[in-house]
Design a protein around this motif. Structure first.
Motif, mmCIF file in Angstrom:
data_model
loop_
_atom_site.group_PDB
_atom_site.id
_atom_site.type_symbol
_atom_site.label_atom_id
_atom_site.label_comp_id
_atom_site.label_asym_id
_atom_site.label_seq_id
_atom_site.Cartn_x
_atom_site.Cartn_y
_atom_site.Cartn_z
ATOM 1 N N HIS A 32 -9.181 -3.991 1.496
ATOM 2 C CA HIS A 32 -7.761 -4.142 1.826
ATOM 3 C C HIS A 32 -7.005 -4.987 0.799
ATOM 4 C CE1 HIS A 32 -8.460 -2.108 5.544
ATOM 5 N NE2 HIS A 32 -9.483 -2.913 5.786
ATOM 6 N N LEU A 33 -7.709 -5.407 -0.273
ATOM 7 C CA LEU A 33 -7.064 -6.276 -1.264
ATOM 8 C C LEU A 33 -6.629 -5.498 -2.513
ATOM 9 C CD1 LEU A 33 -6.198 -9.015 -2.351
ATOM 10 C CD2 LEU A 33 -8.575 -9.428 -3.038
ATOM 11 N N THR A 34 -7.585 -5.025 -3.297
ATOM 12 C CA THR A 34 -7.197 -4.403 -4.574
ATOM 13 C C THR A 34 -6.333 -3.141 -4.388
ATOM 14 O OG1 THR A 34 -9.328 -3.241 -4.735
ATOM 15 C CG2 THR A 34 -9.134 -5.370 -5.867
ATOM 16 N N PRO A 35 -6.466 -2.379 -3.288
ATOM 17 C CA PRO A 35 -5.580 -1.213 -3.134
ATOM 18 C C PRO A 35 -4.109 -1.563 -2.927
ATOM 19 C CG PRO A 35 -7.585 -0.895 -1.851
ATOM 20 C CD PRO A 35 -7.577 -2.342 -2.302
ATOM 21 N N GLN A 36 -3.787 -2.839 -2.632
ATOM 22 C CA GLN A 36 -2.388 -3.184 -2.358
ATOM 23 C C GLN A 36 -1.461 -2.840 -3.523
ATOM 24 O OE1 GLN A 36 -2.167 -7.331 -1.054
ATOM 25 N NE2 GLN A 36 -3.851 -7.004 0.391
ATOM 26 N N ILE A 37 -1.995 -2.884 -4.739
ATOM 27 C CA ILE A 37 -1.137 -2.668 -5.918
ATOM 28 C C ILE A 37 -1.148 -1.201 -6.382
ATOM 29 C CG2 ILE A 37 -2.855 -3.130 -7.729
ATOM 30 C CD1 ILE A 37 -0.706 -4.995 -9.038
ATOM 31 N N ILE A 38 -1.997 -0.384 -5.771
ATOM 32 C CA ILE A 38 -2.159 0.993 -6.257
ATOM 33 C C ILE A 38 -0.892 1.841 -6.100
ATOM 34 C CG2 ILE A 38 -3.414 3.161 -5.805
ATOM 35 C CD1 ILE A 38 -5.961 1.446 -5.521
ATOM 36 N N PRO A 39 -0.155 1.769 -4.970
ATOM 37 C CA PRO A 39 1.067 2.592 -4.889
ATOM 38 C C PRO A 39 2.038 2.320 -6.043
ATOM 39 C CG PRO A 39 0.486 1.753 -2.725
ATOM 40 C CD PRO A 39 -0.432 1.058 -3.705
ATOM 41 N N LEU A 40 2.209 1.042 -6.414
ATOM 42 C CA LEU A 40 3.106 0.704 -7.528
ATOM 43 C C LEU A 40 2.557 1.271 -8.845
ATOM 44 C CD1 LEU A 40 5.670 -0.906 -8.315
ATOM 45 C CD2 LEU A 40 4.158 -2.854 -8.808
ATOM 46 N N MET A 41 1.249 1.163 -9.037
ATOM 47 C CA MET A 41 0.640 1.663 -10.280
ATOM 48 C C MET A 41 0.812 3.182 -10.392
ATOM 49 S SD MET A 41 -3.175 0.853 -11.722
ATOM 50 C CE MET A 41 -4.080 1.603 -10.372
ATOM 51 N N LEU A 42 0.627 3.891 -9.287
ATOM 52 C CA LEU A 42 0.754 5.357 -9.328
ATOM 53 C C LEU A 42 2.216 5.767 -9.510
ATOM 54 C CD1 LEU A 42 -1.831 6.507 -6.614
ATOM 55 C CD2 LEU A 42 -2.178 6.056 -9.050
ATOM 56 N N GLU A 43 3.122 4.973 -8.913
ATOM 57 C CA GLU A 43 4.557 5.276 -9.081
ATOM 58 C C GLU A 43 4.986 5.054 -10.533
ATOM 59 O OE1 GLU A 43 7.246 2.779 -6.711
ATOM 60 O OE2 GLU A 43 8.576 2.985 -8.441
ATOM 61 N N ARG A 44 4.608 3.898 -11.089
ATOM 62 C CA ARG A 44 5.058 3.563 -12.461
ATOM 63 C C ARG A 44 4.432 4.462 -13.530
ATOM 64 N NH1 ARG A 44 7.049 -2.003 -12.287
ATOM 65 N NH2 ARG A 44 8.493 -1.825 -10.551
ATOM 66 N N THR A 45 3.269 5.033 -13.224
ATOM 67 C CA THR A 45 2.642 5.934 -14.204
ATOM 68 C C THR A 45 3.052 7.378 -13.964
ATOM 69 O OG1 THR A 45 0.656 5.957 -12.799
ATOM 70 C CG2 THR A 45 0.636 4.477 -14.704
ATOM 71 N N GLY A 46 3.832 7.620 -12.901
ATOM 72 C CA GLY A 46 4.380 8.963 -12.681
ATOM 73 C C GLY A 46 3.415 9.962 -12.091
ATOM 74 N N VAL A 47 2.437 9.492 -11.318
ATOM 75 C CA VAL A 47 1.480 10.425 -10.706
ATOM 76 C C VAL A 47 2.191 11.282 -9.666
ATOM 77 C CG1 VAL A 47 -0.584 10.597 -9.242
ATOM 78 C CG2 VAL A 47 -0.507 8.934 -11.124
ATOM 79 N N GLY A 48 1.923 12.585 -9.688
ATOM 80 C CA GLY A 48 2.518 13.507 -8.713
ATOM 81 C C GLY A 48 1.585 14.680 -8.470
ATOM 82 N N VAL A 49 2.097 15.636 -7.742
ATOM 83 C CA VAL A 49 1.291 16.822 -7.429
ATOM 84 C C VAL A 49 0.863 17.500 -8.733
ATOM 85 C CG1 VAL A 49 1.322 19.089 -6.315
ATOM 86 C CG2 VAL A 49 2.482 17.139 -5.233
#
Ligand SMILES: C[S@@+](CC[C@H](N)C(=O)[O-])C[C@H]1O[C@@H](n2cnc3c(N)ncnc32)[C@H](O)[C@@H]1O
Length: 274
Positions: A32-49
């Motif tokens: 429950h700790l290291t995943p907290q930052i993953i949504p921001l990382m995926l957003e800033r790197t432009g991950v999508g379908v």
């Protein structure tokens, strides 16, 4: 021994053996700790379908799993067999394989996005690993990587201060990348810029480690993290009760009666391959 004092083979083996034996403990304590930052990382790197994503040092698979849940095609790579197996069990929609961040088994210009969540401080040669991310990214692709900030204002600093106070940090362990090196925005910009990345930006973010009790910090670190586990294992056993008491004391201000919520500040850095 090279000039920087890092015996690369010794450090790589230390990391491999440590994480291989701590995979379940890491997942139990830090799921429950290291995943907290993953949504921001995926957003800033432009991950999508449909994005093709490589997650390096994937551990239990959190970032690759999150990317796959967004519709990306995600591959995770890790040095430790038990981490690879745990990730595959946790996230069947992503693919996981063994490999070394410094020698990626992929052709150049392959991925839309490369992520590395709290991986960079675990590589003997961080520059080499970051250069590898550049090589495997497609032109226009983005790298996102995270690192812990500290020691001030972090549970990592609180634990280390307790060991300094009641034990010693002068123990015979393989040295690696300084733990807070990539918390420095200027250092991230310097290293990524020298490799060829553009549009480099670092962002500070606060993560929170929810411990069940103030006296749980020492045991949680021992079960969950390679370097802190080895540092505690190298202490005089007679000093461990005093180290634990000092850690507990440092945690008390963060106890809310139900959980102990410790600050774990981190830095996300993103760069684009031109
Ligand atoms: C702190 S864990 C990070 C796990 C995960 N990324 C997360 O979000 O929690 C560090 C991971 O780096 C892996 N690792 C260490 N050295 C590596 C290397 N040279 N190449 C690939 N993975 C490595 C370890 O096995 C471990 O799974």
């Amino acid at each position: 021994m090279p000039d920087d004092g890092i015996d690369q083979d010794a450090f790589r083996k230390f990391e491999h053996d440590g994480w291989n034996s701590l995979s379940d403990g890491y997942h139990d304590h830090w799921e429950h700790l290291t995943p907290q930052i993953i949504p921001l990382m995926l957003e800033r790197t432009g991950v999508g379908v449909g994005s093709l994503v490589l997650d390096i040092a994937s551990g239990p698979g959190y970032a690759a799993g999150a990317a796959a849940a967004m519709g990306a095609r995600a591959i995770g790579i890790d040095l430790a067999e038990n981490m690879r197996d745990l990730a595959a069990a946790n996230f069947p929609d992503a693919a996981f394989q063994l490999g070394d961040a410094e020698d990626l088994p992929f052709a150049g210009d392959s991925f839309d996005v490369v992520t590395m969540n709290f991986g960079v401080l675990h590589f003997p040669d961080a520059e080499k690993a970051l250069a590898e991310t550049f090589r495997v990214l497609k032109p226009g692709g983005r790298l996102g990587f995270t690192a812990w900030e500290g020691p001030e204002g972090s549970a990592l600093g609180m634990a280390t201060a307790a060991i300094v106070q009641e034990g010693t940090v002068k123990v015979d362990l393989p040295q690696g990348t300084p733990i807070f090196r990539f918390a420095e925005h200027a250092e991230c910009a310097r290293v990524l810029g020298a490799i060829g990345f553009e549009d480099i930006a670092s962002t500070n973010t606060m993560l929170t480690w929810h411990l069940p009790r103030a006296d749980a910090l020492m045991e949680s670190f021992r079960q969950a993290t390679a370097r802190m586990s080895a540092l505690l294992g190298a202490q005089d056993p007679a000093k461990l009760p005093a180290i634990k008491a000092a850690m507990t004391e440092a945690c008390k201000p963060f106890d809310n009666g139900t959980t102990t919520d410790l600050p774990m500040p981190a830095v996300l850095t993103v760069g684009r391959k031109p």
